[in-house]
Structures are given as C-alpha cells and as structure tokens.
Write a protein that holds these residues in place. Structure first.
Motif, PDB file in Angstrom:
ATOM      1  N   PHE A 185      70.923  43.297 160.836  1.00  0.00           N
ATOM      2  CA  PHE A 185      70.696  44.354 161.817  1.00  0.00           C
ATOM      3  C   PHE A 185      70.176  45.593 161.097  1.00  0.00           C
ATOM      4  CE2 PHE A 185      74.077  41.720 163.605  1.00  0.00           C
ATOM      5  CZ  PHE A 185      73.469  41.368 164.794  1.00  0.00           C
ATOM      6  N   ILE A 227      76.848  26.737 171.385  1.00  0.00           N
ATOM      7  CA  ILE A 227      76.779  27.254 170.010  1.00  0.00           C
ATOM      8  C   ILE A 227      78.142  27.246 169.327  1.00  0.00           C
ATOM      9  CG2 ILE A 227      76.243  29.332 168.663  1.00  0.00           C
ATOM     10  CD1 ILE A 227      74.131  29.883 170.895  1.00  0.00           C
ATOM     11  N   LEU A 228      79.184  27.485 170.105  1.00  0.00           N
ATOM     12  CA  LEU A 228      80.517  27.616 169.496  1.00  0.00           C
ATOM     13  C   LEU A 228      81.334  26.332 169.544  1.00  0.00           C
ATOM     14  CD1 LEU A 228      81.472  31.125 170.887  1.00  0.00           C
ATOM     15  CD2 LEU A 228      81.061  30.562 168.510  1.00  0.00           C
ATOM     16  N   TYR A 274      72.787  32.937 165.032  1.00  0.00           N
ATOM     17  CA  TYR A 274      73.623  32.836 163.821  1.00  0.00           C
ATOM     18  C   TYR A 274      74.852  33.736 163.923  1.00  0.00           C
ATOM     19  CZ  TYR A 274      74.894  32.997 158.857  1.00  0.00           C
ATOM     20  OH  TYR A 274      75.585  32.912 157.660  1.00  0.00           O
ATOM     21  N   TYR A 275      74.678  34.918 164.532  1.00  0.00           N
ATOM     22  CA  TYR A 275      75.775  35.890 164.599  1.00  0.00           C
ATOM     23  C   TYR A 275      76.813  35.526 165.654  1.00  0.00           C
ATOM     24  CZ  TYR A 275      73.583  38.881 161.212  1.00  0.00           C
ATOM     25  OH  TYR A 275      73.065  39.366 160.040  1.00  0.00           O
ATOM     26  N   VAL A 276      76.519  34.537 166.443  1.00  0.00           N
ATOM     27  CA  VAL A 276      77.538  33.976 167.346  1.00  0.00           C
ATOM     28  C   VAL A 276      78.122  32.730 166.683  1.00  0.00           C
ATOM     29  CG1 VAL A 276      77.892  32.851 169.577  1.00  0.00           C
ATOM     30  CG2 VAL A 276      76.518  34.915 169.440  1.00  0.00           C
ATOM     31  N   TRP A 277      77.222  31.944 166.111  1.00  0.00           N
ATOM     32  CA  TRP A 277      77.603  30.684 165.462  1.00  0.00           C
ATOM     33  C   TRP A 277      78.698  30.898 164.408  1.00  0.00           C
ATOM     34  CZ3 TRP A 277      77.140  29.345 160.293  1.00  0.00           C
ATOM     35  CH2 TRP A 277      77.325  28.002 159.985  1.00  0.00           C
ATOM     36  N   ILE A 278      78.653  32.021 163.685  1.00  0.00           N
ATOM     37  CA  ILE A 278      79.615  32.241 162.590  1.00  0.00           C
ATOM     38  C   ILE A 278      81.065  32.329 163.079  1.00  0.00           C
ATOM     39  CG2 ILE A 278      78.076  33.350 160.908  1.00  0.00           C
ATOM     40  CD1 ILE A 278      79.015  36.053 161.967  1.00  0.00           C
ATOM     41  N   PHE A 279      81.280  32.575 164.361  1.00  0.00           N
ATOM     42  CA  PHE A 279      82.653  32.760 164.849  1.00  0.00           C
ATOM     43  C   PHE A 279      83.379  31.428 165.021  1.00  0.00           C
ATOM     44  CE2 PHE A 279      81.045  36.904 165.763  1.00  0.00           C
ATOM     45  CZ  PHE A 279      82.153  37.728 165.662  1.00  0.00           C
ATOM     46  N   ALA A 294      84.637  37.081 161.684  1.00  0.00           N
ATOM     47  CA  ALA A 294      84.257  35.949 162.527  1.00  0.00           C
ATOM     48  C   ALA A 294      85.123  34.723 162.235  1.00  0.00           C
ATOM     49  CB  ALA A 294      82.787  35.612 162.317  1.00  0.00           C
ATOM     50  N   ARG A 295      85.652  34.646 161.033  1.00  0.00           N
ATOM     51  CA  ARG A 295      86.514  33.509 160.671  1.00  0.00           C
ATOM     52  C   ARG A 295      87.971  33.916 160.566  1.00  0.00           C
ATOM     53  NH1 ARG A 295      82.945  29.604 158.305  1.00  0.00           N
ATOM     54  NH2 ARG A 295      81.269  29.591 159.839  1.00  0.00           N
ATOM     55  N   LYS A 332      81.445  23.325 161.989  1.00  0.00           N
ATOM     56  CA  LYS A 332      80.807  24.621 161.739  1.00  0.00           C
ATOM     57  C   LYS A 332      81.802  25.704 161.325  1.00  0.00           C
ATOM     58  CE  LYS A 332      80.745  27.284 165.924  1.00  0.00           C
ATOM     59  NZ  LYS A 332      81.382  28.387 165.211  1.00  0.00           N
ATOM     60  N   GLU A 369      71.892  39.050 170.209  1.00  0.00           N
ATOM     61  CA  GLU A 369      71.737  38.944 168.766  1.00  0.00           C
ATOM     62  C   GLU A 369      71.211  37.556 168.413  1.00  0.00           C
ATOM     63  OE1 GLU A 369      74.469  39.276 170.491  1.00  0.00           O
ATOM     64  OE2 GLU A 369      76.258  38.472 169.523  1.00  0.00           O
ATOM     65  N   ARG A 370      70.876  37.357 167.142  1.00  0.00           N
ATOM     66  CA  ARG A 370      70.466  36.024 166.695  1.00  0.00           C
ATOM     67  C   ARG A 370      71.642  35.060 166.865  1.00  0.00           C
ATOM     68  NH1 ARG A 370      65.992  35.814 162.467  1.00  0.00           N
ATOM     69  NH2 ARG A 370      64.665  37.483 163.248  1.00  0.00           N
ATOM     70  N   GLY A 422      74.762  22.769 163.750  1.00  0.00           N
ATOM     71  CA  GLY A 422      74.964  22.806 165.206  1.00  0.00           C
ATOM     72  C   GLY A 422      74.202  23.930 165.872  1.00  0.00           C
ATOM     73  N   ILE A 423      73.288  24.553 165.128  1.00  0.00           N
ATOM     74  CA  ILE A 423      72.485  25.624 165.736  1.00  0.00           C
ATOM     75  C   ILE A 423      71.360  25.008 166.569  1.00  0.00           C
ATOM     76  CG2 ILE A 423      70.917  27.561 165.212  1.00  0.00           C
ATOM     77  CD1 ILE A 423      72.680  28.209 162.803  1.00  0.00           C
TER      78      ILE A 423
END
Lengths: 305, 226
Positions: B78, A303-304, A195-200, B93-94, B65, A192-193, B49-50
């Motif tokens: 998606f 990323i995390l 971003y969809y990992v970063w959000i966690f 996610a949070r 982040k 996935e992009r 941090g991306i």
C-alpha cells in the motif's frame, strides 16, 4: 497525443462496463448527477464557489501522482508531456468552470483554470520519506493508510469543531462528525489485492467481524474529540450527536460489507444502486446489510476457505 | 506432505497448467524452473488457493493456506504503509503476536519508512521477513533472489538451509540456476504448463548442461554478431 486521449476514453468506457453500466447511460447519469449535486451545493451554502474550487483541485490532483507522470515523461517529449497534462486538466476543469460562469462567479471561474494549469506543471511525490504517525499502527492497514492520505481533512475538521464551539454553531460541529464518517468510509472504497485477504487464517464471518470491529473502534477514536468537546459545550444536544454517531457506525459497516460483497472485484452497479438507495432511504439499510453480508461471506469463502 | 493430483488450469481457452502431478515432502526444498510464462507463478497461486483450478491438492493441514508463507515475485505494498506495519499486518492476519521486530530485522531494513520507498530488493526482503515471522510450515518463494543484493542472497540461502533443518517444506522458483543448486533437493522443469523433467541433487549439473544445450543451441549464431 490523440491516441493517448482516445485510449483514456476507451479505458474509461471499459471501467464503466466493468461496473455493469452501459457507457452512454453512464455519461447521462454522470451529467445529471453533476448538475444536480452542483445545484444542491450552491443551494446549501454561500461558500459553494470555494468548495467547488477545492473539489476540482482534489479531482485533478489525482492525475498528479509521480509514478503516473514519470511514465508519461518517459513516453512523450517534454513539450508534449506538458501539453498533454495541461489539456487533461483543462478537460476536467471545463464543466466546473461552466457551472461557475452559469452562477455568475466570474472571479472563481477565472482562478480555477489558472490553478488547474499550474497544477499540471508540478508533480506530487508520494514517496516522501517522512512517515506520518498514526494511532492505528497495531492494526494496519485501512486506517493507517487512509488516515495518512487524508490527515489534512482531520486537521480541517477539528479546526471546524473549534470554530463551531467558538461561534456557538451546533450544526457546523455536527456536520464535522458526518465528514469524519464519510472520510472513514472512503478508506474502504476500493478492494485490496486478494493476497491481503488470503493471508488471514480466519473464516469469512470472523474476518468480517474483525474488519468491522477495527473500523468501529478507530472511527470512534477519530470522532471522539468532536463528540466530547461538542457534548461539553452543547450538553442538551448530546442525543443528536449520539444518534448520528450510531448512523455513522451503521453506514461504515455497510460500506465494509459492500466492499467484500463482490470481492476481489470492485462493488458492481447493482450493489452501488442498492447502497445509494440505502443512503437516500435509510430504513432500506436494514435490507442491504444482511444482503451484503451474505454476498461477502460467499465471495470471501472462495479465498479464505 | 502436500500432493498435487491432476492439476490443470485454463484462462479462457488457453491451458496454462496441464495435468500436474507432484508431491512435496516435509523437510525438503524443491526448485521449479521454466521459461517466463511456463506457468510457475500460476502453479504457486493454485497451490496457495488464490487461483481456482481443476484437480486435487491434498495436505496434512486442515487448511493449507493458513500454514503457507507465500513470497510473491513482485510483492504489492500500500502507498502509505511502513515496513513495520506491513510485518504487523501479516502477523496479525495469523494471530501471531510479535515482539522485538527490530531484533528480527536481519536485513536491516528501515522499518519506519514507507515500504513503497524501498528498492525492489528491499521490498522482497521485507515480504520475506514478514512471512518468516508468521511461523509457517510451508513456503513458496517465487524468485526470492531476484533483485536482491549479493549479501542478502547469501543470507536467504542460509535461511532456506535453516528452514529445511526445521523440517519445513519449501518450493522455490528462480532463474538463477546456481541459487537452486545451493538450496534444493529436487528440481522440476516446467515447460508450457507441464513438468517435462526432474532431477535430484546429484544430477543438477547434468540438468543444467542439458538446459544450456537446449536453450542456446545455435541461437547466438543466428544473431550474426560482427
């Protein structure tokens, strides 16, 4: 139009290079794999020509997305657009037609190009307003998106299970469990992009654990109707079903770890080879899982963190 | 507080951000302006941090982040995920459990439809709703007003005021000066990867005029419009 096809060729070569594969070697392996898999399919089942047609249609349907074709329509005149789409489908169908002729399946070899040219004339609109319900909405996105993209596979698989029980063919029913897991693995085929990992707000280990747990839970939900009904009608073979269910879990876990092993890039050539070795030599999976796990933790950490 | 010290970013040999130094205080709204390609989005990705970068970003948070709501210029969705599921995904996610999403759907989005069927503005509103429901302390809104209807623009402006009131830190980029005028405490002008000017609220008018003079110059005359 020539430029379009030479551009497609160049893009295809670039994809292979990104995968870590020299294009010449890539084409060589593609041809060998294509011939090998085709021979295997025709050796395994008498329904191979029909499965072959379905596979080909599945492949050329990928070129039928509304967005892609809208773009081509803007770029080319209507006449050229249809010419281009028909040539594209013809190129992709050609090797399959050749093999059907080689196998003396002349009727199928005649029907396939006609179907492929007809498909070139229609657009599949992926922006349908109808939302396919799923039991996975609480934990998006892999299974929610994947199930909606492949719901017809599950409808077919459950029908096959019914047929397996009806005709008393255990192997057919057992085959459906494999199809369920292969389909579930396909939900994790592309990264996935970022971003969809970063959000966690999770560390890499917790992130992977969560992804794997969700996958195991949801794949169980999808395979449970088959497991239960097969267990009732073939009670003496429950252990075979459970062993393959377990193998399915192991491979699904491996696919998830492979997906994040080089994240945000796609799985690279060497990882692909390792995974293939794990498929043909299952004990090797015991080496691959820890390796992909450590690679995934390393990639996700960027990323995390 | 978030402070950026000597931040630089290169893509190959091309330097996109040059020695950026900036501090963002709690409860303040910051505007970042600049031409296309000036480096705004890259700066935001570095803060988030991306993107990797050289330099230091300090904050009061253990992991910045995890407190950051990042609205991207063009949010990606998606192909078969509904609006409701998108919000659910970002909250999951949070580790935030959300109840009554319908009540919080202030932009009146069709949450049961696939997000990909939304218009550009609706997609932006959906992405904004999701990061607002994450209860973040720090927001980066990359062109939040772009493609959004006038009613929602008014609503977004009010949301920013409310976030400021709640002591949140907000960074906004926009190509519409008036929207920044309404919301920001400070505006920073980014050009070729470096901050060349900044202004506080009382000087926004002056900054806008300077920019107009600089940008327009005699360019219109060059067109030789007849």
């Amino acid at each position: 139009m020539n430029f379009y096809f030479s551009l497609q060729f160049r893009m295809h070569n670039r994809r292979m290079k990104d995968f870590g594969l020299n294009p010449i070697i890539g084409y060589f392996f593609s041809i060998i794999s294509y011939i090998g898999l085709s021979c295997l399919l025709f050796y395994m089942t008498k329904y191979a020509p029909y499965i072959y047609i379905l596979i080909t249609i599945g492949i050329i349907s990928k070129l039928n997305s509304a967005n892609r074709n809208d773009f081509l329509k803007v770029c080319f005149s209507t006449k050229k657009y249809f010419q281009l789409r028909m040539i594209e489908n013809m190129i992709l169908t050609f090797p399959f037609v050749l093999f059907l002729i080689y196998k003396s399946e002349y009727l199928c070899a005649l029907i396939l190009p006609i179907l492929s040219e007809l498909i070139a004339l229609v657009n599949i609109d992926n922006k349908l307003n109808f939302t396919i319900p799923t039991p996975f909405f609480k934990y998006p996105f892999e299974f929610t998106v994947g199930f909606r993209n492949t719901f017809f596979v599950f409808a077919f698989v459950y029908f096959l299970t019914f047929m397996a029980i009806y005709v008393g063919n255990f192997n057919l029913g057992f085959f459906t469990i494999l199809v369920v897991f292969i389909t579930c693995m396909s939900f994790y085929s592309k990264p996935e992009r970022a971003y969809y990992v970063w959000i966690f707000s999770l560390n890499p280990k917790s992130f992977l654990f969560r992804k794997i747990m969700i996958a195991l839970l949801f794949s169980t939900i999808l395979s449970l109707p088959i497991l239960l009904s097969m267990s009732i009608f073939f009670p003496d073979k429950i252990w075979i079903l459970l062993i393959f269910q377990g193998i399915g879990y192991i491979y699904l876990t491996t696919v998830i770890l492979a997906k994040y092993a080089d994240f945000p890039e796609e799985i690279n050539f060497s990882q692909g080879v390792l995974f293939f070795l794990g498929l043909v030599f299952p004990p090797f999976i015991l080496v691959i899982i820890p390796l992909f796990y450590s690679q995934s933790v390393y990639s996700l950490n960027k990323i995390l963190k | 507080m978030i402070s950026i010290e000597n931040l630089s970013k290169e893509y190959g040999t091309r330097q996109v951000l040059k020695n950026i130094n900036l501090t963002f205080e709690k409860g303040n709204v910051y505007g970042i302006i600049g031409e296309n390609g000036a480096g705004k989005t890259t700066l935001f990705k570095c803060i988030a941090g991306i993107e990797k970068y050289n330099g230091i970003i300090r904050s009061n948070y253990k992991i910045l982040k995890n407190q950051l709501g990042f609205l991207q210029t063009e949010p990606y969705f998606f192909s078969k995920i509904t609006g409701y599921e998108y919000v659910q995904l970002l909250c999951n996610a949070r580790e935030i459990s959300i109840k009554n999403i319908e009540k919080k759907n202030i932009f009146e989005l069709p949450l049961n439809q696939y997000a990909i069927t939304y218009s550009t503005g609706m997609k932006k509103k959906l992405a904004l709703t999701a990061i607002l429901l994450q209860n973040n302390d720090f927001f980066i809104l990359d062109e939040p007003f772009n493609g959004v209807d006038i009613q929602s623009n008014i609503l977004i402006t009010e949301i920013i005021h409310k976030l400021k009131e709640l002591d949140k830190t907000i960074i906004i980029s926009s190509h519409i000066f008036s929207t920044l005028n309404d919301t920001c405490d400070e505006i920073h002008l980014l050009k070729n990867g470096a901050f060349i000017k900044h202004a506080f609220k009382e000087d926004f008018g002056k900054l806008e005029q300077e920019m107009k003079d600089f940008i327009i110059g005699n360019k219109i005359d060059k067109l030789d419009l007849q």
